[in-house]
Design a protein around this motif. Structure first.
Motif, PDB file in Angstrom:
ATOM      1  N   LEU A  86      -0.723  -9.465  -5.501  1.00 29.48           N
ATOM      2  CA  LEU A  86      -0.249  -8.092  -4.847  1.00 29.48           C
ATOM      3  C   LEU A  86       0.013  -7.077  -5.919  1.00 29.48           C
ATOM      4  N   SER A  87       1.001  -7.546  -6.759  1.00 30.18           N
ATOM      5  CA  SER A  87       1.356  -6.337  -7.941  1.00 30.18           C
ATOM      6  C   SER A  87       0.409  -6.305  -8.800  1.00 30.18           C
ATOM      7  N   ASP A  88      -0.587  -7.303  -9.168  1.00 34.15           N
ATOM      8  CA  ASP A  88      -1.791  -7.218 -10.142  1.00 34.15           C
ATOM      9  C   ASP A  88      -2.622  -6.106  -9.487  1.00 34.15           C
ATOM     10  N   ALA A  89      -2.958  -6.239  -8.289  1.00 32.79           N
ATOM     11  CA  ALA A  89      -3.735  -5.182  -7.532  1.00 32.79           C
ATOM     12  C   ALA A  89      -3.361  -4.022  -7.530  1.00 32.79           C
ATOM     13  N   ILE A  90      -2.191  -3.688  -7.320  1.00 33.29           N
ATOM     14  CA  ILE A  90      -1.551  -2.261  -7.256  1.00 33.29           C
ATOM     15  C   ILE A  90      -1.535  -1.794  -8.602  1.00 33.29           C
ATOM     16  N   ALA A  91      -1.175  -2.587  -9.807  1.00 32.31           N
ATOM     17  CA  ALA A  91      -1.285  -2.269 -11.035  1.00 32.31           C
ATOM     18  C   ALA A  91      -2.807  -1.662 -11.457  1.00 32.31           C
ATOM     19  N   SER A 113      -0.272   5.195  -5.892  1.00 33.60           N
ATOM     20  CA  SER A 113       0.030   4.377  -4.566  1.00 33.60           C
ATOM     21  C   SER A 113       1.456   4.504  -4.019  1.00 33.60           C
ATOM     22  N   GLU A 114       1.929   4.399  -2.756  1.00 34.67           N
ATOM     23  CA  GLU A 114       3.079   4.533  -2.429  1.00 34.67           C
ATOM     24  C   GLU A 114       3.152   3.408  -1.461  1.00 34.67           C
ATOM     25  N   VAL A 115       4.141   2.363  -1.383  1.00 38.69           N
ATOM     26  CA  VAL A 115       4.442   1.514  -0.415  1.00 38.69           C
ATOM     27  C   VAL A 115       4.928   1.949   0.641  1.00 38.69           C
ATOM     28  N   PRO A 140     -13.736  13.571  -3.758  1.00 39.51           N
ATOM     29  CA  PRO A 140     -13.241  13.472  -2.441  1.00 39.51           C
ATOM     30  C   PRO A 140     -11.490  13.555  -2.728  1.00 39.51           C
ATOM     31  N   TYR A 141     -10.949  13.855  -1.322  1.00 39.98           N
ATOM     32  CA  TYR A 141      -9.219  14.168  -1.374  1.00 39.98           C
ATOM     33  C   TYR A 141      -8.808  13.757  -0.275  1.00 39.98           C
ATOM     34  N   GLY A 142      -7.876  12.939  -0.316  1.00 44.34           N
ATOM     35  CA  GLY A 142      -7.307  12.238   0.845  1.00 44.34           C
ATOM     36  C   GLY A 142      -6.278  11.279   0.537  1.00 44.34           C
ATOM     37  N   THR A 143      -5.990  10.639   1.798  1.00 44.57           N
ATOM     38  CA  THR A 143      -5.367   9.421   1.695  1.00 44.57           C
ATOM     39  C   THR A 143      -5.893   8.132   2.500  1.00 44.57           C
ATOM     40  N   LEU A 144      -5.625   6.736   1.949  1.00 44.49           N
ATOM     41  CA  LEU A 144      -5.914   5.786   2.591  1.00 44.49           C
ATOM     42  C   LEU A 144      -4.795   4.705   3.000  1.00 44.49           C
TER      43      LEU A 144
END
Ligand SMILES: Nc1ncnc2c1ncn2[C@@H]1O[C@H](COP(=O)(O)OP(=O)(O)OP(=O)(O)O)[C@@H](O)[C@H]1O
Ligand SMILES: [Mg+2]
Length: 342
Positions: A321-326, A335-337, A306-310
């Protein structure tokens, strides 16, 4: 294998010499689907005509299946061309012949006997999905069906290489997809090498293994489709890639999302290659005390994953939240905020 070594092609015109292909080096592997993308006038058609000897390069060497096409002429060139077939944007079919007569035509020219011809026509009709339309004339066919006739004709004499010059450019998006599926099917079933020219990144994304980007006669970038999508270098490649990745997430729609999803964090995740989006999101919810709300998705399959963004909205305590992003980053998902509103 197809190899272009330092190929240039100049045309003499009323205004002097015009360089249509400029010092191109390219190698195309057996059995791959290789895409060449570029805007109008980039030199794509000229390049593909060099591959079957319809044009001779001004300098450089073209080799197809061990035959030096750029030097071949007469019988040697005709023999080499048996293995190289072509499909065109405007179908290249005979209007006064029915579907089956059109498909039989290249077999007649090759001197195939009638009984064998009929058998082969039947096989080809099934291969391209034209059962029931054998007796129809081209004027009674849809664009997609006409292209199926074009493809069947091109395959009649069992070529090893199929060249497609904008084969889907005259078709609507749905018919384009159906014809692209047919090309993939042929590539896999017959082990055919396909070289395909297009100005649409969607076509490259959907069926090509590798891609070359052409601009003003030069190949400015080439590589595996996913690598090129993930990390486009040339400005023109970036423009092509944005044709498929940025649609629907233009500035104002992002502003609208930020306003609408004003809790927690709005995060854009980049999926490239192996990881499938669904299991990752499921795991994220199971492992961390966060809620995930999918806001926008633009993920499409490619030949290598797959290729793309969500864009997702993550809500929960700051630490979670930071744990999840890590965790996502560990999985190799960039990822990008998009917003950080609390
Ligand atoms: N036979 C010819 N004589 C002179 N110039 C030519 C000839 N064929 C092509 N050209 C020129 O060479 C350049 C490349 O043309 P080409 O047809 O290869 O582009 P293309 O990438 O296929 O464009 P399109 O997407 O519009 O089909 C153009 O500037 C064109 O005008
Ligand atoms: Mg062209």
């Amino acid at each position: 294998m197809i190899q272009l070594e330092n190929i240039s092609k100049q045309y003499k015109t009323a205004n002097g010499s015009l360089t249509a292909v400029d010092q191109v080096d390219l190698s195309i592997r057996d059995k791959e689907i290789f895409g060449i993308i570029g805007y109008s006038g980039a030199g794509k058609s000229t390049m593909i005509r060099l591959l079957n000897g319809l044009e001779k390069p001004t300098s450089g060497k073209v080799t197809v299946n061990d035959v030096i096409i750029s030097e071949a002429s007469g019988k040697a060139l005709r023999n080499a061309r048996h293995d190289i077939s072509m499909v065109f944007q405007h179908f290249n079919i005979l209007w006064s012949r029915t579907v089956e007569e059109n498909i039989a035509f290249p077999l007649e020219i090759a001197g195939v006997k009638k009984a064998e011809r009929q058998k082969r026509v039947l096989e080809l009709i099934q291969l391209v999905g034209l059962e029931g339309r054998e007796k129809a004339y081209p004027s009674q066919l849809s664009g997609g069906q006409k292209q199926r006739v074009g493809i069947a004709r091109a395959l009649a004499n069992n070529p090893k290489v199929l060249l497609c010059d904008e084969a889907t450019s005259a078709l609507d998006p749905e018919t384009t997809d159906a014809i692209l599926d047919l090309l993939v099917n042929i590539n896999e079933k017959l082990g055919l090498t396909i070289v395909l020219i297009t100005h649409e990144m969607h076509v490259i994304r959907k069926i090509c293994h590798r891609v070359a980007v052409m601009e003003k006669g030069k190949v400015v970038e080439q590589g595996d489709v996913l690598d090129v999508f993930q990390n486009p270098q040339a400005p023109i490649t970036k423009r092509f890639v944005s044709q498929i990745s940025d649609s629907g997430t233009q500035k104002d729609s992002i502003a609208q999302m930020v306003a609408e999803y004003n809790q927690g964090k709005l995060i854009k995740l980049f999926f490239v290659g192996a990881q499938a989006e669904q299991p990752v999101i499921t795991e994220l919810i199971r492992t961390f005390a966060v809620d995930v709300n999918i806001v926008h998705g633009n993920i499409s399959p490619t030949k290598s994953g797959p290729y793309g963004t969500l864009i997702v909205q993550l809500t929960g305590a700051d630490q979670d939240l930071s744990d999840a992003i890590a965790y996502l980053n560990e999985k190799g998902i960039k990822s990008e905020v998009v917003s950080d509103v609390d």
